[in-house]
Write an enzyme that holds these catalytic residues in place. Structure first.
Site, PDB file in Angstrom:
ATOM      1  CE  LYS A  70      -3.866  -2.178   2.310  1.00  0.00           C
ATOM      2  NZ  LYS A  70      -4.387  -2.602   3.610  1.00  0.00           N
ATOM      3  CD  GLN A  86      -3.749  -4.389   6.624  1.00  0.00           C
ATOM      4  OE1 GLN A  86      -3.782  -3.361   5.942  1.00  0.00           O
ATOM      5  NE2 GLN A  86      -4.111  -5.566   6.152  1.00  0.00           N
ATOM      6  CG  ASP A 132     -10.262  -0.020   5.083  1.00  0.00           C
ATOM      7  OD1 ASP A 132      -9.934  -0.554   4.007  1.00  0.00           O
ATOM      8  OD2 ASP A 132      -9.607  -0.129   6.141  1.00  0.00           O
TER       9      ASP A 132
HETATM   10  N1  GUN Z   1      -6.956  -6.584   6.083  1.00  0.00           N
HETATM   11  C1  GUN Z   1      -7.157  -7.312   4.957  1.00  0.00           C
HETATM   12  N2  GUN Z   1      -7.800  -6.577   4.019  1.00  0.00           N
HETATM   13  C2  GUN Z   1      -8.024  -5.366   4.559  1.00  0.00           C
HETATM   14  C3  GUN Z   1      -8.636  -4.181   4.085  1.00  0.00           C
HETATM   15  O1  GUN Z   1      -9.141  -4.093   2.958  1.00  0.00           O
HETATM   16  N3  GUN Z   1      -8.653  -3.138   4.948  1.00  0.00           N
HETATM   17  C4  GUN Z   1      -8.127  -3.213   6.190  1.00  0.00           C
HETATM   18  N4  GUN Z   1      -8.204  -2.136   6.965  1.00  0.00           N
HETATM   19  N5  GUN Z   1      -7.551  -4.299   6.674  1.00  0.00           N
HETATM   20  C5  GUN Z   1      -7.495  -5.369   5.854  1.00  0.00           C
END
Ligand code: GUN
Length: 299
Positions: free
Chosen positions: A60, A104, A127
């Site tokens: 990311k 996350q 998100d």
């Molecule tokens: N963990 C796995 N996929 C995601 C996601 O799309 N967003 C977040 N915040 N955590 C994750």
């Protein structure tokens, strides 16, 4: 996209689509910088050392910077208290350089993920997990849409154009994928069925689908004879299974070779939905920055 430009390959190339989306985002970011002196910023918070999460967070950060945006990474120890994490979220909410906040998941067990998500400013919730954004999606308001379902919808619209009247079956009812996917498809005027572990005859439900989105996290659960002729199949699953050579292999929730015989279009794993998720996170960050500054983005 016009019919003639649409791919006639069976494979729906999420990797390629995500690359061109990221290029378009980078162009828009360059314009924001030039015309408005605004650089979108994404803060990613990682608590603990979960190896898969570390890989996601690294990717990311890298892709955020490649798009010309600021990336702020916050790595906290696995013993971090909910109080301390909430304090960081409050700080990021107030920071004008931060337009998007992503905490996350999963979080260590001393922390309630919903309490943390709902502490994020909904306008910075890239998100789309905040209860306000879930509510906006359910009621047709302008909010942040969760990245994976948003990516799936982009692939479907690119492949099929207007989705109106199509029968969409979503396999899985998670808050992150299944439920928002169902709502997005409903907003596109599909007739939507959400099937799940208690559905009586899940194979029969799937066979009726013009559009099938599989998001259950069970390797190759969807077999070839679950697919109606000419259906479009979006496979959200990313499952690690033992391969022939002792190395792990990635498979989706759909038995790809079998399903591809019947489907008109299908996403591969890897290279399908996966790359779309981060591209949509960048899109949401760009959208959030523009909205926070009252700037209209060109299409
Ligand atoms: N963990 C796995 N996929 C995601 C996601 O799309 N967003 C977040 N915040 N955590 C994750």
């Amino acid at each position: 996209m016009t019919e003639s430009k649409r791919s006639n390959s069976k494979i729906i190339d999420g990797k390629g689509f995500a690359e061109s989306l990221r290029q378009r985002i980078a162009q828009q970011v360059a314009r924001l910088k030039q015309q408005h002196a605004l650089t979108p910023g994404l803060a990613v918070v990682l608590v603990g050392e979960d190896p898969a999460s570390q890989v996601y967070v690294r990717n990311k950060g890298k892709q955020t910077e490649e798009a010309g945006m600021n990336s702020f990474e916050h790595r906290l120890s696995k013993e971090t208290s909910q109080y301390d994490l909430l304090e960081l979220v409050h700080r990021l909410n107030k920071d004008p350089a931060v337009h998007g906040i992503l905490v996350q998941l999963p979080l260590p067990k001393q922390i309630d993920p919903q309490a943390v998500i709902n502490a994020i400013d909904p306008e910075k919730d890239v998100d789309g997990f905040h209860i306000v954004n879930a509510g906006r999606l359910a009621t047709g308001g302008l909010g942040m849409v969760p990245c994976t379902p948003l990516g799936c919808l982009m692939l479907l619209k690119d492949r099929l154009g207007d989705l109106s009247g199509k029968h969409a079956v979503v396999l899985g009812r998670s808050n992150i994928v299944g439920k928002p996917m169902g709502l997005l498809l409903l907003n596109e005027n599909c007739t939507v069925t959400i099937a799940h572990s208690r559905t009586r005859d899940v194979a029969e439900e799937c066979r009726r689908a013009d559009i099938l989105v599989a998001a259950v996290g069970r390797p190759e659960m969807v077999r070839g004879d679950w697919i109606g002729d000419g259906a479009t199949v979006i496979d959200v699953g990313i499952n690690r299974v033992p391969g022939a050579n002792g190395k792990a292999r990635l498979v989706g929730d759909v038995a790809f070779d079998e399903a591809a015989e019947r489907a008109a279009g299908i996403t591969p794993v890897p290279g399908g939905v996966g790359p779309m998720t981060i591209a949509c996170l960048l899109q949401n960050t760009l959208t959030a920055a523009a909205r926070q500054h009252g700037i209209e983005l060109s299409q």
